[in-house]
Design an enzyme around this catalytic site. Structure first.
Site, PDB file in Angstrom:
ATOM      1  N   GLY A 217      16.270   5.496  35.725  1.00 51.56           N
ATOM      2  CA  GLY A 217      16.263   5.403  37.090  1.00 51.56           C
ATOM      3  C   GLY A 217      14.414   5.850  37.482  1.00 51.56           C
ATOM      4  O   GLY A 217      13.797   5.256  38.634  1.00 51.56           O
ATOM      5  N   ALA A 218      14.096   5.814  36.453  1.00 51.27           N
ATOM      6  CA  ALA A 218      12.541   7.033  36.158  1.00 51.27           C
ATOM      7  C   ALA A 218      11.052   5.769  36.998  1.00 51.27           C
ATOM      8  O   ALA A 218      10.484   6.534  36.697  1.00 51.27           O
ATOM      9  CB  ALA A 218      12.213   7.611  35.645  1.00 51.27           C
ATOM     10  N   ASN A 219      11.847   4.321  37.199  1.00 55.97           N
ATOM     11  CA  ASN A 219      10.326   4.175  36.910  1.00 55.97           C
ATOM     12  C   ASN A 219       9.597   3.683  38.363  1.00 55.97           C
ATOM     13  O   ASN A 219       8.298   3.497  38.602  1.00 55.97           O
ATOM     14  CB  ASN A 219      10.641   2.540  37.077  1.00 55.97           C
ATOM     15  CG  ASN A 219      11.961   1.765  37.740  1.00 55.97           C
ATOM     16  OD1 ASN A 219      13.176   2.287  38.002  1.00 55.97           O
ATOM     17  ND2 ASN A 219      11.822   0.882  38.774  1.00 55.97           N
TER      18      ASN A 219
ATOM     19  N   GLY B 284      10.525   5.715  42.829  1.00 62.17           N
ATOM     20  CA  GLY B 284      11.089   6.390  43.922  1.00 62.17           C
ATOM     21  C   GLY B 284      10.962   7.594  43.606  1.00 62.17           C
ATOM     22  O   GLY B 284      10.959   8.786  42.614  1.00 62.17           O
TER      23      GLY B 284
ATOM     24  N   GLY C 192      13.519   9.206  41.283  1.00 56.92           N
ATOM     25  CA  GLY C 192      13.251   9.388  39.934  1.00 56.92           C
ATOM     26  C   GLY C 192      12.116   9.492  38.831  1.00 56.92           C
ATOM     27  O   GLY C 192      11.547  10.517  38.517  1.00 56.92           O
TER      28      GLY C 192
ATOM     29  N   SER D 274      24.574  11.531  47.896  1.00 58.91           N
ATOM     30  CA  SER D 274      24.419  10.998  48.729  1.00 58.91           C
ATOM     31  C   SER D 274      25.002  11.513  50.384  1.00 58.91           C
ATOM     32  O   SER D 274      26.234  11.314  50.106  1.00 58.91           O
ATOM     33  CB  SER D 274      24.155   8.621  49.222  1.00 58.91           C
ATOM     34  OG  SER D 274      23.777   8.538  50.202  1.00 58.91           O
TER      35      SER D 274
ATOM     36  N   TYR E  67      29.515   1.629  48.727  1.00 55.37           N
ATOM     37  CA  TYR E  67      28.050   2.071  48.157  1.00 55.37           C
ATOM     38  C   TYR E  67      28.549   3.837  48.034  1.00 55.37           C
ATOM     39  O   TYR E  67      28.746   4.343  47.696  1.00 55.37           O
ATOM     40  CB  TYR E  67      27.423   2.316  49.677  1.00 55.37           C
ATOM     41  CG  TYR E  67      26.076   3.405  49.231  1.00 55.37           C
ATOM     42  CD1 TYR E  67      25.549   3.214  47.701  1.00 55.37           C
ATOM     43  CD2 TYR E  67      25.393   3.578  50.321  1.00 55.37           C
ATOM     44  CE1 TYR E  67      24.590   4.104  47.765  1.00 55.37           C
ATOM     45  CE2 TYR E  67      24.760   4.855  49.635  1.00 55.37           C
ATOM     46  CZ  TYR E  67      23.796   5.134  48.698  1.00 55.37           C
ATOM     47  OH  TYR E  67      22.854   5.799  48.592  1.00 55.37           O
TER      48      TYR E  67
END
Length: 307
Positions: free
Chosen positions: A22-24, A26, A28, A148, A173
């Site tokens: 998820g590095a694209n 935020g 990440g 979280s 979640y």
């Protein structure tokens, strides 16, 4: 630990290789920037090629590093996870299980899992297991799994892990986020028992202003939540600091959990924090592990239950 920790305090990471899911954007993206800036080779594991290419160029531009590479990974697809792992040769010194979805409408992964549990937990469970040979090849490696504050209200419903009987987006979640912590602790137990130099830890960002709320498509919910986040949150760069500390600090120990030091762990410099006590229930952790093996088909080979 250093309560004044910033990304500048990270030591030289030259010669180390990291995978960040998820590095694209935020957290990440900020994690990738922090690691690349200190010399690590960083693999951006992203679902979208377009957004991933943009992130790759951004990380290169910010850090001046040419050792940044995009590889496509969709954690909501076991086929994609297996293809990613099969295509990755050589050592992985650091795996950051960062990607996630939050409070989405009822939906299923490509394999029929409830989207949040399937992506946030089962996706990273399978990825970690499939990358074990790469992590062991590194000699000394670290796995950081993102949880979280929502884990505190999370409970595992083994009779309805896929929320088939009833779907409540926040409950689902919370279940996925406490599952992340059960997994982190059990991975640490098994690695220790096997005598492996693999450190399994977790982190959470507090309240960070990222695009994770994109899944909440109800305007009223978005308006209220976005207003609250705007008042109480910190930046994505600040929210990534607990992850960067967990990933790089020399005093980190297996089973540690890091989050912000401010009121309610919502913001502030990273520090060692405590998960809810039930995360340490070994019977529940082993039950979740075994069920995750059944669902994903990834069995972690030599990492057997602790006697």
């Amino acid at each position: 630990m250093d309560n004044d920790f910033t990304a500048d305090a990270i030591g030289d990471l030259t010669g180390r290789r990291a995978v960040v899911t998820g590095a694209n954007s935020g957290l990440g993206l900020q994690t990738a920037v922090g690691l690349a800036r200190k010399g690590a080779e960083v693999i951006l594991a992203c679902r979208s090629e377009e957004r991933g290419r943009d992130a790759e160029q951004r990380v290169r531009s910010i850090t001046g590093s040419e050792r940044v590479e995009l590889r496509l990974l969709d954690l909501a697809s076991q086929q994609s996870i297996r293809a990613f792992a099969a295509g990755l040769s050589g050592p992985v010194h650091l795996l950051v299980n960062n990607a996630g979805v939050m409070a989405t409408p009822r939906s299923r992964t490509a394999d029929g899992f409830e989207l949040q549990f399937g992506t946030n937990h089962l996706g990273h469970f399978a990825l970690t297991g499939l990358l074990l040979p790469n992590l062991r090849e590194a000699g000394s490696s670290r796995v950081v799994t993102l949880s979280s504050l929502a884990h505190k209200r999370g409970r595992l419903d083994f009779d309805d892990l896929q929320s088939e009987r009833r779907y409540r987006r926040w409950a689902a979640y919370g279940q996925s986020k406490i599952a992340n912590l059960y997994f982190m602790v059990e991975l640490d137990r098994r690695a220790r028992a096997a005598g492996w130099d693999l450190t399994s830890v977790a982190a959470h960002p507090g309240l960070a202003n990222t695009n994770l709320t994109a899944g909440m498509r109800t305007p009223a919910v978005l308006d209220v939540f976005s207003g609250f986040i705007g008042l109480m949150s910190q930046s994505d760069a600040a929210g990534a600091l607990p992850t960067l500390y967990a990933a790089t600090a020399p005093d980190v120990r297996g089973g540690d959990y890091y989050g912000p030091s401010g009121l309610g762990e919502t913001r502030g410099a990273p520090r060692l924090v405590a998960p809810v006590p039930r995360v340490l229930d070994r019977d529940v952790a082993v039950r979740l592990w075994n069920r995750s093996v059944e669902l994903t088909g990834v069995d972690f080979g030599a990492l057997q239950p602790v006697g």
